[in-house]
Write a protein that holds these residues in place. Sequence first.
Motif, PDB file in Angstrom:
ATOM      1  N   MET A   1      25.231  44.799  28.823  1.00 57.30           N
ATOM      2  CA  MET A   1      23.976  45.524  28.875  1.00 57.30           C
ATOM      3  C   MET A   1      23.068  44.950  29.959  1.00 57.30           C
ATOM      4  N   ILE A   2      23.092  43.639  30.135  1.00 61.23           N
ATOM      5  CA  ILE A   2      22.209  43.022  31.120  1.00 61.23           C
ATOM      6  C   ILE A   2      22.487  43.564  32.514  1.00 61.23           C
ATOM      7  N   SER A   3      23.763  43.707  32.864  1.00 58.08           N
ATOM      8  CA  SER A   3      24.092  44.167  34.214  1.00 58.08           C
ATOM      9  C   SER A   3      23.740  45.634  34.422  1.00 58.08           C
ATOM     10  N   LYS A   4      23.595  46.422  33.349  1.00 62.58           N
ATOM     11  CA  LYS A   4      23.235  47.825  33.501  1.00 62.58           C
ATOM     12  C   LYS A   4      21.749  47.994  33.786  1.00 62.58           C
ATOM     13  N   ILE A   5      20.913  47.175  33.158  1.00 59.85           N
ATOM     14  CA  ILE A   5      19.469  47.295  33.363  1.00 59.85           C
ATOM     15  C   ILE A   5      19.046  46.555  34.630  1.00 59.85           C
ATOM     16  N   VAL A   6      19.658  45.414  34.888  1.00 65.30           N
ATOM     17  CA  VAL A   6      19.391  44.646  36.108  1.00 65.30           C
ATOM     18  C   VAL A   6      20.714  44.518  36.865  1.00 65.30           C
ATOM     19  N   PRO A   7      21.038  45.512  37.722  1.00 67.70           N
ATOM     20  CA  PRO A   7      22.300  45.460  38.448  1.00 67.70           C
ATOM     21  C   PRO A   7      22.366  44.252  39.382  1.00 67.70           C
ATOM     22  N   ASP A   8      23.569  43.861  39.731  1.00 73.89           N
ATOM     23  CA  ASP A   8      23.772  42.681  40.574  1.00 73.89           C
ATOM     24  C   ASP A   8      23.030  42.785  41.900  1.00 73.89           C
ATOM     25  N   GLU A   9      22.976  43.971  42.483  1.00 75.29           N
ATOM     26  CA  GLU A   9      22.288  44.145  43.770  1.00 75.29           C
ATOM     27  C   GLU A   9      20.796  43.825  43.635  1.00 75.29           C
ATOM     28  N   LEU A  10      20.199  44.318  42.557  1.00 76.13           N
ATOM     29  CA  LEU A  10      18.782  44.028  42.304  1.00 76.13           C
ATOM     30  C   LEU A  10      18.587  42.550  41.998  1.00 76.13           C
ATOM     31  N   ASN A  34      16.408  33.715  33.297  1.00 74.34           N
ATOM     32  CA  ASN A  34      15.481  34.658  33.917  1.00 74.34           C
ATOM     33  C   ASN A  34      16.039  36.080  33.900  1.00 74.34           C
ATOM     34  N   ARG A  35      17.345  36.212  34.094  1.00 73.90           N
ATOM     35  CA  ARG A  35      17.939  37.541  34.094  1.00 73.90           C
ATOM     36  C   ARG A  35      17.836  38.184  32.720  1.00 73.90           C
ATOM     37  N   ALA A  36      18.078  37.411  31.672  1.00 74.30           N
ATOM     38  CA  ALA A  36      17.952  37.934  30.314  1.00 74.30           C
ATOM     39  C   ALA A  36      16.505  38.325  30.032  1.00 74.30           C
ATOM     40  N   ALA A  37      15.563  37.493  30.450  1.00 76.59           N
ATOM     41  CA  ALA A  37      14.146  37.801  30.237  1.00 76.59           C
ATOM     42  C   ALA A  37      13.740  39.060  30.993  1.00 76.59           C
ATOM     43  N   LEU A  38      14.171  39.174  32.237  1.00 78.42           N
ATOM     44  CA  LEU A  38      13.840  40.352  33.034  1.00 78.42           C
ATOM     45  C   LEU A  38      14.440  41.606  32.405  1.00 78.42           C
ATOM     46  N   THR A  39      15.638  41.498  31.899  1.00 85.22           N
ATOM     47  CA  THR A  39      16.274  42.635  31.233  1.00 85.22           C
ATOM     48  C   THR A  39      15.461  43.079  30.024  1.00 85.22           C
ATOM     49  N   GLY A  40      15.055  42.130  29.194  1.00 89.96           N
ATOM     50  CA  GLY A  40      14.250  42.462  28.027  1.00 89.96           C
ATOM     51  C   GLY A  40      12.920  43.078  28.403  1.00 89.96           C
ATOM     52  N   ILE A  41      12.283  42.526  29.412  1.00 93.89           N
ATOM     53  CA  ILE A  41      10.986  43.040  29.872  1.00 93.89           C
ATOM     54  C   ILE A  41      11.133  44.473  30.383  1.00 93.89           C
ATOM     55  N   LEU A  42      12.120  44.706  31.228  1.00 93.39           N
ATOM     56  CA  LEU A  42      12.310  46.043  31.775  1.00 93.39           C
ATOM     57  C   LEU A  42      12.689  47.044  30.698  1.00 93.39           C
ATOM     58  N   PHE A  43      13.489  46.613  29.731  1.00 91.09           N
ATOM     59  CA  PHE A  43      13.862  47.515  28.640  1.00 91.09           C
ATOM     60  C   PHE A  43      12.626  47.961  27.867  1.00 91.09           C
ATOM     61  N   VAL A  44      11.775  47.020  27.508  1.00 88.73           N
ATOM     62  CA  VAL A  44      10.573  47.359  26.740  1.00 88.73           C
ATOM     63  C   VAL A  44       9.638  48.233  27.567  1.00 88.73           C
ATOM     64  N   CYS A  60      18.959  39.352  25.099  1.00 88.21           N
ATOM     65  CA  CYS A  60      17.777  38.997  25.887  1.00 88.21           C
ATOM     66  C   CYS A  60      16.924  37.928  25.222  1.00 88.21           C
ATOM     67  N   GLY A  61      17.390  37.340  24.170  1.00 91.43           N
ATOM     68  CA  GLY A  61      16.575  36.381  23.445  1.00 91.43           C
ATOM     69  C   GLY A  61      15.627  37.129  22.524  1.00 91.43           C
ATOM     70  N   SER A  62      14.611  36.458  22.095  1.00 88.93           N
ATOM     71  CA  SER A  62      13.682  37.071  21.154  1.00 88.93           C
ATOM     72  C   SER A  62      12.622  37.885  21.890  1.00 88.93           C
ATOM     73  N   ASP A  63      11.976  38.746  21.130  1.00 89.69           N
ATOM     74  CA  ASP A  63      10.885  39.524  21.690  1.00 89.69           C
ATOM     75  C   ASP A  63       9.766  38.630  22.205  1.00 89.69           C
ATOM     76  N   VAL A  64       9.491  37.567  21.473  1.00 87.09           N
ATOM     77  CA  VAL A  64       8.413  36.645  21.861  1.00 87.09           C
ATOM     78  C   VAL A  64       8.772  35.915  23.151  1.00 87.09           C
ATOM     79  N   ALA A  65      10.036  35.540  23.298  1.00 94.66           N
ATOM     80  CA  ALA A  65      10.461  34.843  24.516  1.00 94.66           C
ATOM     81  C   ALA A  65      10.275  35.731  25.741  1.00 94.66           C
ATOM     82  N   CYS A  66      10.658  36.991  25.629  1.00 92.25           N
ATOM     83  CA  CYS A  66      10.496  37.916  26.752  1.00 92.25           C
ATOM     84  C   CYS A  66       9.020  38.182  27.027  1.00 92.25           C
TER      85      CYS A  66
END
Length: 83
Positions: A1-10, A34-44, A60-66
Motif C-alpha cells: 500500500m505504501i508504494s501505491k500512495i507514495v510511488p518510488d518516483e515521488l 518518513n515514507r510510512a508517515a508520509l503515506t499516512g498523512i497523504l491518505f488522511v 503507517c504506524g498510529s494515527d497519532v504518529a502520523c
Amino acid sequence: MISKIVPDELWTIVEPLLPEPKARARGGRPPISNRAALTGILFVLRSGVPWRMLPQEMGCGSDVACWRRLRDWQRDGVWARVY
C-alpha cells in the motif's frame, strides 16, 4: 500500500527533503519511517477520514504518529521545501 500512495518516483524526489525522524528522549517505540508517515498523512488528507480511522493495515504506524509528524513538518517548514 505504501508504494501505491507514495510511488518510488515521488519518494526519490521527496526523501532528501525530509528530516530524519528523531528517537524520543525517554525511549519507547522507534519512530516510524518518513515514507510510512508520509503515506499516512497523504491518505488522511486525500480521503478525508478522521485521523483515528487511519487503517492499521496500511503499515503507517498510529494515527497519532502520523499526525505528530505532520505537525512537526509544518512547524519546521518542510512542506515549503517539498513544494
